[in-house]
Design a protein around this motif. Sequence first.
Motif, PDB file in Angstrom:
ATOM      1  N   TYR A  13       0.840  -1.197   0.000  1.00  0.00           N
ATOM      2  CA  TYR A  13       0.000   0.000   0.000  1.00  0.00           C
ATOM      3  C   TYR A  13       0.872   1.243   0.000  1.00  0.00           C
ATOM      4  O   TYR A  13       1.948   1.249   0.607  1.00  0.00           O
ATOM      5  CB  TYR A  13      -0.916   0.009   1.230  1.00  0.00           C
ATOM      6  CG  TYR A  13      -2.086  -0.950   1.105  1.00  0.00           C
ATOM      7  CD1 TYR A  13      -3.127  -0.681   0.226  1.00  0.00           C
ATOM      8  CD2 TYR A  13      -2.131  -2.108   1.870  1.00  0.00           C
ATOM      9  CE1 TYR A  13      -4.196  -1.555   0.109  1.00  0.00           C
ATOM     10  CE2 TYR A  13      -3.204  -2.987   1.758  1.00  0.00           C
ATOM     11  CZ  TYR A  13      -4.230  -2.705   0.875  1.00  0.00           C
ATOM     12  OH  TYR A  13      -5.287  -3.564   0.747  1.00  0.00           O
ATOM     13  N   ALA A  20       1.483  -5.744   2.270  1.00  0.00           N
ATOM     14  CA  ALA A  20       0.305  -6.286   2.959  1.00  0.00           C
ATOM     15  C   ALA A  20       0.119  -7.740   2.549  1.00  0.00           C
ATOM     16  O   ALA A  20      -0.353  -8.567   3.328  1.00  0.00           O
ATOM     17  CB  ALA A  20      -0.929  -5.466   2.613  1.00  0.00           C
ATOM     18  N   CYS A  42      -3.784  -9.778   8.384  1.00  0.00           N
ATOM     19  CA  CYS A  42      -2.758 -10.650   7.764  1.00  0.00           C
ATOM     20  C   CYS A  42      -2.761 -10.569   6.241  1.00  0.00           C
ATOM     21  O   CYS A  42      -1.890 -11.125   5.592  1.00  0.00           O
ATOM     22  CB  CYS A  42      -2.923 -12.091   8.222  1.00  0.00           C
ATOM     23  SG  CYS A  42      -4.377 -12.892   7.515  1.00  0.00           S
ATOM     24  N   GLY A  43      -3.778  -9.903   5.668  1.00  0.00           N
ATOM     25  CA  GLY A  43      -3.770  -9.722   4.210  1.00  0.00           C
ATOM     26  C   GLY A  43      -4.810 -10.533   3.457  1.00  0.00           C
ATOM     27  O   GLY A  43      -4.729 -10.663   2.234  1.00  0.00           O
ATOM     28  N   LYS A  44      -5.817 -11.038   4.147  1.00  0.00           N
ATOM     29  CA  LYS A  44      -6.843 -11.861   3.498  1.00  0.00           C
ATOM     30  C   LYS A  44      -7.654 -11.044   2.503  1.00  0.00           C
ATOM     31  O   LYS A  44      -7.791 -11.411   1.339  1.00  0.00           O
ATOM     32  CB  LYS A  44      -7.799 -12.465   4.554  1.00  0.00           C
ATOM     33  CG  LYS A  44      -7.113 -13.284   5.614  1.00  0.00           C
ATOM     34  CD  LYS A  44      -8.106 -13.838   6.616  1.00  0.00           C
ATOM     35  CE  LYS A  44      -8.814 -12.789   7.476  1.00  0.00           C
ATOM     36  NZ  LYS A  44      -7.939 -12.083   8.414  1.00  0.00           N
ATOM     37  N   SER A  45      -8.222  -9.930   3.002  1.00  0.00           N
ATOM     38  CA  SER A  45      -9.067  -9.112   2.121  1.00  0.00           C
ATOM     39  C   SER A  45      -8.249  -8.541   0.975  1.00  0.00           C
ATOM     40  O   SER A  45      -8.724  -8.467  -0.161  1.00  0.00           O
ATOM     41  CB  SER A  45      -9.714  -7.967   2.909  1.00  0.00           C
ATOM     42  OG  SER A  45     -10.592  -8.476   3.875  1.00  0.00           O
TER      43      SER A  45
HETATM   44  N1  LIG Z   1      -6.271   0.895   1.797  1.00  0.00           N
HETATM   45  C1  LIG Z   1      -5.238   0.600   2.610  1.00  0.00           C
HETATM   46  N2  LIG Z   1      -4.199   1.444   2.765  1.00  0.00           N
HETATM   47  C2  LIG Z   1      -3.142   1.149   3.540  1.00  0.00           C
HETATM   48  N3  LIG Z   1      -3.021   0.017   4.254  1.00  0.00           N
HETATM   49  C3  LIG Z   1      -4.025  -0.875   4.158  1.00  0.00           C
HETATM   50  C4  LIG Z   1      -5.185  -0.625   3.337  1.00  0.00           C
HETATM   51  N4  LIG Z   1      -6.017  -1.696   3.451  1.00  0.00           N
HETATM   52  C5  LIG Z   1      -5.409  -2.556   4.295  1.00  0.00           C
HETATM   53  N5  LIG Z   1      -4.214  -2.080   4.715  1.00  0.00           N
HETATM   54  C6  LIG Z   1      -3.261  -2.772   5.605  1.00  0.00           C
HETATM   55  O1  LIG Z   1      -2.854  -3.972   4.973  1.00  0.00           O
HETATM   56  C7  LIG Z   1      -2.796  -5.048   5.885  1.00  0.00           C
HETATM   57  C8  LIG Z   1      -3.702  -6.180   5.447  1.00  0.00           C
HETATM   58  O2  LIG Z   1      -5.039  -5.736   5.474  1.00  0.00           O
HETATM   59  P1  LIG Z   1      -6.274  -6.664   5.081  1.00  0.00           P
HETATM   60  O3  LIG Z   1      -7.475  -5.809   5.058  1.00  0.00           O
HETATM   61  O4  LIG Z   1      -5.937  -7.405   3.846  1.00  0.00           O
HETATM   62  O5  LIG Z   1      -6.305  -7.656   6.320  1.00  0.00           O
HETATM   63  P2  LIG Z   1      -7.340  -8.826   6.666  1.00  0.00           P
HETATM   64  O6  LIG Z   1      -6.540 -10.079   6.765  1.00  0.00           O
HETATM   65  O7  LIG Z   1      -8.469  -8.813   5.711  1.00  0.00           O
HETATM   66  O8  LIG Z   1      -7.832  -8.434   8.143  1.00  0.00           O
HETATM   67  P3  LIG Z   1      -9.290  -8.517   8.826  1.00  0.00           P
HETATM   68  O9  LIG Z   1      -9.455  -9.930   9.305  1.00  0.00           O
HETATM   69  O10 LIG Z   1      -9.175  -7.574   9.978  1.00  0.00           O
HETATM   70  O11 LIG Z   1     -10.323  -8.132   7.825  1.00  0.00           O
HETATM   71  C9  LIG Z   1      -3.164  -4.457   7.243  1.00  0.00           C
HETATM   72  O12 LIG Z   1      -1.981  -4.191   7.942  1.00  0.00           O
HETATM   73  C10 LIG Z   1      -3.903  -3.190   6.893  1.00  0.00           C
HETATM   74  O13 LIG Z   1      -3.720  -2.216   7.891  1.00  0.00           O
END
Ligand SMILES: Nc1ncnc2c1ncn2[C@@H]1O[C@H](COP(=O)(O)OP(=O)(O)OP(=O)(O)O)[C@@H](O)[C@H]1O
Length: 374
Positions: A13, A20, A42-45
Motif C-alpha cells: 500500500y 500487505a 494478515c492480508g486476506k481481504s
Molecule cells: N487501503 C489501505 N491502505 C493502507 N493500508 C491498508 C489498506 N487496506 C489494508 N491495509 C493494511 O494492509 C494489511 C492487510 O489488510 P487486510 O485488510 O488485507 O487484512 P485482513 O486479513 O483482511 O484483516 P481482517 O481480518 O481484519 O479483515 C493491514 O496491515 C492493513 O492495515
Amino acid sequence: MASVTFDKATRVYPGSDRPAVDALDLEIADGEFLVLVGPSGCGKSTSLRMLAGLEDVNAGRILIGDRDVTQVQPKDRDIAMVFQNYALYPHMTVADNMGFALKIAGTPKAEIETRVKEAAKILDLTEYLGRKPKALSGGQRQRVAMGRAIVRQPRVFLMDEPLSNLDAKLRVQTRTQIASLQRRLGVTTVYVTHDQTEALTMGDRIAVLNFGVLQQVGTPREMYDRPANVFVAGFIGSPAMNLGEFRVVGDEAVLGAARVPLSAAARKALQASGEDKVIVGFRPEATERVSENTPGALAVTVNLVEELGSDAFIYGSLEGEEEAAKVGSGEDEDQVIIRIDPRDVPDKGAKVHVTIRPDAQHEFSVSSGERLVD
Ligand SMILES: Nc1ncnc2c1ncn2[C@@H]1O[C@H](COP(=O)(O)OP(=O)(O)OP(=O)(O)O)[C@@H](O)[C@H]1O
Ligand SMILES: [Mg+2]
C-alpha cells in the motif's frame, strides 16, 4: 468455471514499507472451495481484492483459468463477490435485488426472471421474492446477497467474511448451506474468514496467512495433523495446541519432571541442526490421564475447568522448573489445555497427571519454528 492462480502476487500500500501481501503463490483448482484464513490484518481481504481487481498488484500476476487478468478491469474478470456488508437496496424487492446486476448489464427481462427464479429455488427464497429486505431475517438477507452473486453465473465466487453479521447459530447453519451450495454449483470459490473453525468445516483446502506471508496450504486434515510451523500449529484447532520449549536430553524432550520420547526422525533432525532445545506441541485431546507416580508424566495444576457437556477441558499450569510456566497454548501463553473425561472432572486447584499419547506430539525447531519431521 476456472482455476485461479496467484503467481508471486504482491501488494504494497502507498506509504507502507511492508507488503500487505508478500509474493503470494497459490493455485486454486477448477471447482475448488478454498478458504483463506489468518488473524486480523494478515492480508486476506487484500488478496481477495487483488483477485477481484479492486486492488493494484505491485509485483507478480493473477490468472483466472489460463488468462492473465492482472491488468483486466474488475467488471471483465467474470467474478462475483459477496462482502460482509452486503448492502441490499431497501426499496427493491428480493427479486429486483437479485436481478439488479443483470438488468444493468442489459440482460433480457425473461432471462433475468428465469435466473432469479432458479437462484431463489436453490437458496430457498422463492416465497420471499416479492418482499422488501426489511421484512427478512438476517439469514434470509444473507441468502439474497448470495443470490445476487449466483444469478450472474460467474466463473469464480469471492466471499469476504460473509457470515460475520449473523448470530452464532445462524452462522453455523448458513456455513453448511454455503458449503453444500458451492459443491452443487461447482463454481471455484475463494472464501475469507478469520475463524479457523469455519475454515476447517467449509474448505476443500485451507490457506493460512500471517503478516502477508502464506504459511501453509492443505486439506483441513493435513493442516490439523501436520502443521508446517509453530504459527499454524497454534492457529488451527480449537482449543488450541499446547506448545512449549523443552530441553533435548538423550532420546527425550525434558521439562521439569515431564519427559516426552522423541521420534527417531526428530532426533535425527535435531542432531543435524545441533540444537539442544526443541518446541514440543500436543493437542488437548492427545493426552491421557495417568497416576501420580507415572514416570515422565506432566503434572498440571488445575486453574479452570471448562465443561461443554460432551467434553471437558482443564486449563492449568504445568508444574516443575521455573521454565515450565512457559508451556502454553495458541490461546493462552501461560496455560496448558487438557481434554478430560466429562464424567470425571477434577476440582480447581487439584493436580492432574497426564502423558502425551505415543506419536501424538509435534516437534518444531526452536530457531526457525518449522516442523522438524514431515
Ligand atoms: N487501503 C489501505 N491502505 C493502507 N493500508 C491498508 C489498506 N487496506 C489494508 N491495509 C493494511 O494492509 C494489511 C492487510 O489488510 P487486510 O485488510 O488485507 O487484512 P485482513 O486479513 O483482511 O484483516 P481482517 O481480518 O481484519 O479483515 C493491514 O496491515 C492493513 O492495515
Ligand atoms: Mg478483511
